[in-house]
Write a protein that holds these residues in place. Structure first.
Motif, PDB file in Angstrom:
ATOM      1  N   MET A   1       5.707   9.439  -1.192  1.00 26.98           N
ATOM      2  CA  MET A   1       4.417   8.925  -0.704  1.00 26.98           C
ATOM      3  C   MET A   1       4.195   9.337   0.752  1.00 26.98           C
ATOM      4  SD  MET A   1       4.521   5.056  -2.262  1.00 26.98           S
ATOM      5  CE  MET A   1       3.985   4.701  -3.951  1.00 26.98           C
ATOM      6  N   TYR A   2       5.237   9.225   1.560  1.00 25.68           N
ATOM      7  CA  TYR A   2       5.121   9.528   2.993  1.00 25.68           C
ATOM      8  C   TYR A   2       4.821  11.001   3.205  1.00 25.68           C
ATOM      9  CZ  TYR A   2       6.159   8.980   7.965  1.00 25.68           C
ATOM     10  OH  TYR A   2       6.071   8.927   9.332  1.00 25.68           O
ATOM     11  N   ARG A   3       5.526  11.847   2.471  1.00 26.27           N
ATOM     12  CA  ARG A   3       5.305  13.303   2.587  1.00 26.27           C
ATOM     13  C   ARG A   3       3.895  13.686   2.119  1.00 26.27           C
ATOM     14  NH1 ARG A   3       8.989  13.399   5.509  1.00 26.27           N
ATOM     15  NH2 ARG A   3      11.190  13.898   5.106  1.00 26.27           N
ATOM     16  N   THR A  11       3.733   9.954 -11.357  1.00 32.85           N
ATOM     17  CA  THR A  11       4.538   8.730 -11.514  1.00 32.85           C
ATOM     18  C   THR A  11       4.691   8.008 -10.183  1.00 32.85           C
ATOM     19  OG1 THR A  11       6.554  10.058 -11.344  1.00 32.85           O
ATOM     20  CG2 THR A  11       5.780   9.522 -13.561  1.00 32.85           C
ATOM     21  N   THR A  12       4.669   8.756  -9.075  1.00 34.15           N
ATOM     22  CA  THR A  12       4.699   8.108  -7.762  1.00 34.15           C
ATOM     23  C   THR A  12       3.402   7.334  -7.534  1.00 34.15           C
ATOM     24  OG1 THR A  12       6.124   9.840  -6.875  1.00 34.15           O
ATOM     25  CG2 THR A  12       4.894   8.530  -5.273  1.00 34.15           C
ATOM     26  N   LYS A  13       2.304   7.942  -7.927  1.00 32.05           N
ATOM     27  CA  LYS A  13       0.999   7.330  -7.687  1.00 32.05           C
ATOM     28  C   LYS A  13       0.781   6.085  -8.542  1.00 32.05           C
ATOM     29  CE  LYS A  13      -2.295  10.413  -6.813  1.00 32.05           C
ATOM     30  NZ  LYS A  13      -2.625  10.191  -5.403  1.00 32.05           N
ATOM     31  N   SER A  44       0.865  -1.188   0.000  1.00 31.57           N
ATOM     32  CA  SER A  44       0.000   0.000   0.000  1.00 31.57           C
ATOM     33  C   SER A  44       0.899   1.235   0.000  1.00 31.57           C
ATOM     34  CB  SER A  44      -0.889  -0.026   1.248  1.00 31.57           C
ATOM     35  OG  SER A  44      -1.512   1.221   1.427  1.00 31.57           O
ATOM     36  N   PRO A  45       0.580   2.303  -0.712  1.00 25.77           N
ATOM     37  CA  PRO A  45      -0.678   2.617  -1.402  1.00 25.77           C
ATOM     38  C   PRO A  45      -0.845   1.924  -2.741  1.00 25.77           C
ATOM     39  CG  PRO A  45       0.848   4.437  -1.637  1.00 25.77           C
ATOM     40  CD  PRO A  45       1.507   3.444  -0.741  1.00 25.77           C
ATOM     41  N   ARG A  46       0.180   1.280  -3.283  1.00 21.59           N
ATOM     42  CA  ARG A  46      -0.015   0.466  -4.476  1.00 21.59           C
ATOM     43  C   ARG A  46       0.985  -0.679  -4.427  1.00 21.59           C
ATOM     44  NH1 ARG A  46       3.888   1.608  -8.593  1.00 21.59           N
ATOM     45  NH2 ARG A  46       4.989   3.570  -8.265  1.00 21.59           N
TER      46      ARG A  46
END
Lengths: 473, 473
Positions: free
Chosen positions: A241-243, B66-68, A119-121
């Motif tokens: 992602m964390y930020r 791109t992170t998502k 997660s998140p992916r």
């Protein structure tokens, strides 16, 4: 080169200011004349390697060896097999003054390793466990993630925010390896706050998704937790992602294991001195062990090869220096100089008499620039004079104190003269401790020039009318 | 950028000689004056992106995306999810002239992939299956290996030497991608001689043990066999072993699978023209799909972002060019321009009237240099004059014909004017189709300059009193 080098490299960074100025050297005219008298024989050695009978041989032989054995982790059978092979090679080449000396070494083994972002992916995260890391519980562990960029940031977090979590260190590359590598041993600081594993951004300034392994230290008295390096790309992704406030969950499985210590060997081949055999020896060296990824060509079979090939070529040229030139291929450097420390202990009683100079190559064998050196002011002056003979190689640069000499620091740290290869190694950490440490990094002509520098320098020091002065503590 | 680009790139290599010399341009003084009159508005656009309200936005938004989503293989759900997200983003940003157009695309999926060297020593060989490769039989296959460096070498072997074997292509990097990439489709030639699988040296001039995926073509009527790329390091190791006469055995397991075709979408957002809406459109474009490794940031989310951000910034600046500026984010470029071909077919009836200029970015969004262009001699002269306005970006270089524009070649190949981004992309193939295609490759300032170049050029062409002349076949 292993984790301890950063201290030595940091010292090297301030070296230029401690150069003995040309006019502070007061070598006698006789000594200067004697050294300059070696120019013809230096030229002969260099010519034979750069353009003559030995041209390209260092690279060919190094390619054969690294293709045959690949990576050679201390404690593992493959390293011992490669030592047996080398000993047999020495015999075949007529290098009969070859032998090994035993050393006790750690025996850590990488098992299956797998990190999966859930997660998140979903994404597989290529990792490399760090040397001596423990494994995860069987079946792995799944936990949420805390990402920090600095130790200060970690320490500022309340313990309950870290407890039961995987801590990701997404530290920046701080200009040098030495400034950055402390994060590779971040497991202890994370465990102090209750983390159950750490994943660390690989210690490099450049990446093509390549995780880097390396040594790490747990903190005594603090729970050991599994610890591995991520690629730079994935560490930065997790940081983003964390930020963004995402809940990050990772499943981590590592079957790494620490066995009981094992016996390995330092591998030695020498050209015995015509006047002195076991006194005032000139050592040329590299470490034969590597981490267990890639081919261990750059770190540090290259350093071994320019050392023992120097002995082979001097022998084959029929040269007979007064003192012994001894190539030592250290074992278990990566885990912390186990081979060198063992060798020091075994030779301690007579060491002042036994050793004249320790040379080492362990920061790559790219295009050589010169040698950096540690020794008394007088020894520095003599060594500079000798380096001036290396114009045909284009590698006459002198620096002090010695940098990048992790194994020989066992002696240079106590006042023995030491010299390390300086080379154009600005891409060294791109490949360091990765699957990409291979023969692609090694250039035949550069290797020839490195070998020529080691052979010619060792020969002159070994044949000089005087020992290098030393001030051993 | 996919496998077909090499043709276009090869054309680009001979482009300088076909430049219209300065004095062959006979633009009317009125037209020159008109074009030069755009300098203040070009400066305003550029300033807003390089130093003003949009500074850094392209990079931030690209990093979020791109992170998502990471990599976005055509035929897979992740690409469609990323399109839905973008459509929602457009709405949030007030870009209401946005829509999608469907395209039928192939649906290949990578499964577990594993190659293990069994003899002469054990080693895992990281691989990436090539697009549309079939899998191995369940449980994999184990076979001896034949290593060749060229197709000629393969063809010269008796069939019985290849039958039942795995063929490894250890081709050299032949100076350019275009000269080398044919080996990625080596499966057919190997299968003709009875090989049961192929492993191919990754098509790159530089490696840190990173395998590169990419498109490949089977030969019609020849048995399909599993095909994957090895790292450069491992391909060279196998070549060395083979030349030494070693018997090489590899176990290969690949669960790759080709499903039925799927529906995907071209993603479109536009600034409608103040005078002409659906005629004489200026297209800016990149492809939103990527291979399924890394983040697809360089290839080619970057090209998409500088295209649609150009539309966003022109809109937000309140500019109203006479013609429509249309950003198209193509789908399924990597498998062979499926999105572009479908778009061409759907717009064929009116295409001469509908399109004025096709711009594209698909060779990286590093520091921009200028634009290469295809069109009539007169169109070239006009375009050169427009490029001279781009001095504030430092990207005024003009070349012809267009290079590196795989999707727009569907039109430029038939005489439509087209322009592609030229940028300092000499490291492009280091990261191309690897896990290392990430935001590490993208620099905020370079991206701003690329977006500024696309926005300003598209604006001027879209607002000019005349269409670009064209000679459509």
């Amino acid at each position: 080169m292993n984790r301890f080098c950063f201290i030595v490299l940091a010292l090297a960074a301030v070296s230029v200011s401690s150069l003995p100025a040309q006019d502070t050297c007061n070598l006698s005219e006789d000594l200067k004349k004697e050294i300059q008298g070696y120019q013809p024989i230096v030229n002969q050695i260099v010519e034979s390697i750069l353009n003559g009978q030995f041209k390209g041989d260092t690279h060919r032989s190094l390619a054969d060896f690294t293709t045959k054995f690949g990576a050679r982790l201390a404690g593992e059978k493959v390293l011992e097999n490669s030592i047996d092979y080398l000993m047999s090679e020495f015999k075949t080449l007529g290098l009969h003054n070859s032998y090994t000396e035993e050393a006790v070494v750690p025996h850590w083994q990488r098992g299956q390793e797998k990190a999966t972002l859930l997660s998140p992916r979903k994404k597989e995260l290529p990792i490399l466990g760090l040397g001596t890391t423990i494994g995860t519980p069987k079946g792995g562990l799944t936990a949420d993630v805390v990402v920090v960029e600095t130790f200060d940031e970690l320490r500022s977090l309340p313990d309950e925010k870290v407890q039961g979590k995987i801590v990701v260190f997404a530290e920046q590359w701080m200009g040098t390896y030495g400034n950055t590598v402390a994060y590779r041993s971040g497991a202890g600081e994370a465990a102090k706050k209750g983390a159950i594993a750490t994943l660390i951004r690989s210690v490099t300034q450049f990446s093509i998704a390549s995780p880097h392994t390396g040594g790490q230290n747990y903190i005594r008295g603090v729970k050991k937790i599994p610890t591995a390096c991520l690629s730079v790309e994935d560490a930065l992704m997790l940081l983003r992602m964390y930020r963004e406030g995402e809940t990050i969950t990772i499943h981590l499985e590592m079957e790494d294991y620490n066995f009981d210590d094992n016996i390995s060997r330092n591998t030695i081949v020498e050209l015995p001195g015509s006047l002195y055999k076991n006194t005032s020896v000139v050592v040329v060296s590299g470490h034969l062990d590597s981490w267990d990824v890639g081919f261990g060509a750059m770190d540090d079979a290259g350093g071994c090869w320019i050392s023992w090939k120097a002995v082979e070529y001097l022998t084959k040229l029929g040269l007979a220096p007064k003192r012994t030139v001894r190539a030592i291929l250290w074992t278990a450097e990566e885990e912390g100089y186990y081979g060198a420390i063992s060798y020091r202990d075994n030779h301690k009683a007579q060491e002042k008499e036994e050793f004249n100079l320790f040379m080492e190559s362990d920061t790559g064998t790219f295009d050589p620039i010169g040698l950096d050196f540690s020794g008394t002011p007088e020894a520095q002056c003599i060594f500079k004079e000798i380096l001036s003979l290396m114009t045909p190689i284009g590698a006459t640069e002198f620096k002090t104190p010695v940098g990048g000499g992790p194994d020989i620091s066992v002696w240079t740290g106590r006042g023995f003269p030491g010299a390390s290869l300086m080379n154009k190694n600005d891409k060294y950490f791109w490949f360091h401790h990765t699957q990409g440490d291979s023969m692609l990094v090694e250039d035949p002509d550069s290797l020839d020039r490195c070998t020529a520098l080691f052979a010619a320098t060792a020969y002159v020091v070994a044949d000089l009318s005087i020992d290098l002065p030393k001030d051993v503590k």
